[in-house]
Design a protein around this motif. Structure first.
Motif, PDB file in Angstrom:
ATOM      1  N   TRP A  43       6.212   2.158  -7.650  1.00  0.00           N
ATOM      2  CA  TRP A  43       6.599   1.571  -6.367  1.00  0.00           C
ATOM      3  C   TRP A  43       5.375   1.373  -5.476  1.00  0.00           C
ATOM      4  N   THR A  45       2.286   1.099  -6.542  1.00  0.00           N
ATOM      5  CA  THR A  45       1.479   0.040  -7.165  1.00  0.00           C
ATOM      6  C   THR A  45       1.999  -1.341  -6.786  1.00  0.00           C
ATOM      7  N   ALA A  46       3.319  -1.466  -6.786  1.00  0.00           N
ATOM      8  CA  ALA A  46       3.926  -2.741  -6.391  1.00  0.00           C
ATOM      9  C   ALA A  46       3.625  -3.053  -4.924  1.00  0.00           C
ATOM     10  N   SER A  47       3.663  -2.016  -4.095  1.00  0.00           N
ATOM     11  CA  SER A  47       3.351  -2.211  -2.678  1.00  0.00           C
ATOM     12  C   SER A  47       1.921  -2.697  -2.495  1.00  0.00           C
ATOM     13  N   PRO A  61       5.926  -6.914  -9.628  1.00  0.00           N
ATOM     14  CA  PRO A  61       5.789  -5.895  -8.567  1.00  0.00           C
ATOM     15  C   PRO A  61       6.987  -5.832  -7.642  1.00  0.00           C
ATOM     16  N   ASN A  62       7.473  -7.011  -7.211  1.00  0.00           N
ATOM     17  CA  ASN A  62       8.634  -7.000  -6.333  1.00  0.00           C
ATOM     18  C   ASN A  62       9.877  -6.466  -7.029  1.00  0.00           C
ATOM     19  N   ILE A  64       9.938  -4.300  -9.365  1.00  0.00           N
ATOM     20  CA  ILE A  64       9.779  -2.837  -9.447  1.00  0.00           C
ATOM     21  C   ILE A  64      10.204  -2.194  -8.145  1.00  0.00           C
ATOM     22  N   ARG A  65       9.788  -2.803  -7.024  1.00  0.00           N
ATOM     23  CA  ARG A  65      10.157  -2.240  -5.724  1.00  0.00           C
ATOM     24  C   ARG A  65      11.673  -2.307  -5.517  1.00  0.00           C
TER      25      ARG A  65
END
Length: 382
Positions: A43, A45-47, A61-62, A64-65
């Motif tokens: 999370w 890392t995605a941020s 990434p999004n 994952i969040r």
């Protein structure tokens, strides 16, 4: 296997189950904690990916969040001022000013935060503190819940086994008592015949009268034992008369250096629901114990009084008293300090008073070298 061994094995089994559960639950909790930390790391890392490229479309990434839906996270700046949060109660966060602060403090104690450095000069960073999911908390608390459940089941099982053991003991007592009454029956019948023959042959009246008294006494003993294990019939009985008759009987068979005294609240009758035969047995046992405690000289006082809805009878002797180490054992079957006897008198007496008459029998007080008081408490109405 004996009753005590059953209890030991049962306790060991319960302990083994609890210990095994604790270790397995800790294993699961650690495994879940590692997975949750990995999810938070993803999370973060995605941020960072979104921070580096704000125009990034809905890519990995999004996703994952957005997929992170259960782990509670609080985002702060480098000064630990709260910037954002997810998976926490929004209503409480708005309505309770201290809610997020408490959760942040809780998360700091629970796990190490992830730090996302956004700039080295000036230093700008986001910190991500996270707590445990409901699943992880349930796994962690599960051994405690199971320990409580196993403890309750163990206690209930032991109580059941103890009740069964007592029931077996009671059946044994009743069987032994009835067999004793049966065995006494034959010689009693024979003695009665001999007494009648002695009377017809012109034997001495005084001897035949005393023999007859002892035969009647044997019949009384037989009758007492035959009632053990059966529900006795209680009837309104003058407790003062019962006590006086028994004291008179014991007085004639005691040393001349023993003084007897009866204290009573009224001169007339004092009625209570009793089984006369069994109540006499209790008084006889207490008086005989008092005699044994005084070594042939002293005073025995029987004090009868009324308190509320109870009739209280105190049997006090001036004997050697009961050591404090023995007070808790005096009513246990088989316990005796005398060289003769089975140690059943006080145990049977307590059972007669408490189970058959709904009363109480206990040691009111005892002091070595000064004497002992046994107290009987009987309800006026059954």
């Amino acid at each position: 296997m004996s009753f005590s061994n059953w209890r030991t094995w049962l306790a060991l089994l319960a302990l083994t189950i609890v210990i095994s559960t604790i270790f397995y639950s800790r294993y699961l909790a650690n495994k879940i904690a590692v997975e949750e930390r990995n999810k938070v790391e993803l999370w973060v890392t995605a941020s960072k990916a979104i921070f580096d490229n704000p125009d990034l479309p809905l890519t990995l990434p999004n996703m994952i969040r957005n997929d992170q839906t259960t782990i509670p996270i609080i985002e702060t700046n480098e000064h630990d001022s709260i910037v954002n949060y997810i998976n926490l109660d929004s209503a409480r966060a708005i309505g309770e000013p201290e809610y997020l602060s408490r959760k942040l403090h809780e998360f700091k104690r629970a796990n190490e935060p992830f730090i996302l450095v956004l700039s080295d000069s000036p230093y700008v960073a986001n910190k991500y503190y996270y707590g445990n999911t409901r699943l992880l908390n349930e796994v962690q608390y599960y051994p405690i819940v199971q320990l409580i459940i196993v403890g309750i089941l163990l206690i209930l099982t032991l109580l059941l086994l103890n009740t069964q053991h007592r029931s077996t003991q009671n059946q044994l007592w009743a069987g032994m008592a009835k067999e004793t009454a049966h065995q006494l029956g034959t010689p009693i019948s024979s003695l009665k015949g001999w007494v009648e023959m002695l009377k017809e042959s012109g034997g001495q009246d005084s001897i035949s009268r005393e023999l007859e008294k002892d035969v009647e006494r044997l019949k009384l003993v037989s009758d007492r034992f035959s009632k053990i294990g059966s529900t006795p019939q209680v009837e309104p009985t003058d407790i003062i008369e019962q006590v006086e008759n028994m004291v008179d009987y014991i007085r004639k068979r005691a040393s001349g250096r023993i003084r007897f005294e009866i204290q009573k609240p009224v001169d007339g009758p004092l009625m209570a629901p009793l089984s006369p035969t069994l109540f006499d047995w209790v008084i006889e046992n207490l008086l005989k114990n008092a005699l044994d405690a005084m070594d042939g000289a002293g005073k025995i006082t029987v004090d009868i009084k009324v308190s509320d809805n109870n009739i209280i009878t105190d049997v006090t002797d001036s004997g050697k008293g009961i050591p404090a180490t023995h007070l808790a054992k005096v009513f246990q079957p088989g316990f005796t300090t005398k060289k003769r006897g089975w140690g059943l008198g006080l145990s049977l007496s307590k059972r007669i008073i408490e189970q058959y008459h709904g009363g109480q029998l206990f040691v009111k007080q005892s002091e070595p070298g000064k004497g002992t008081t046994f107290r009987i408490v009987l309800p006026v109405k059954s």
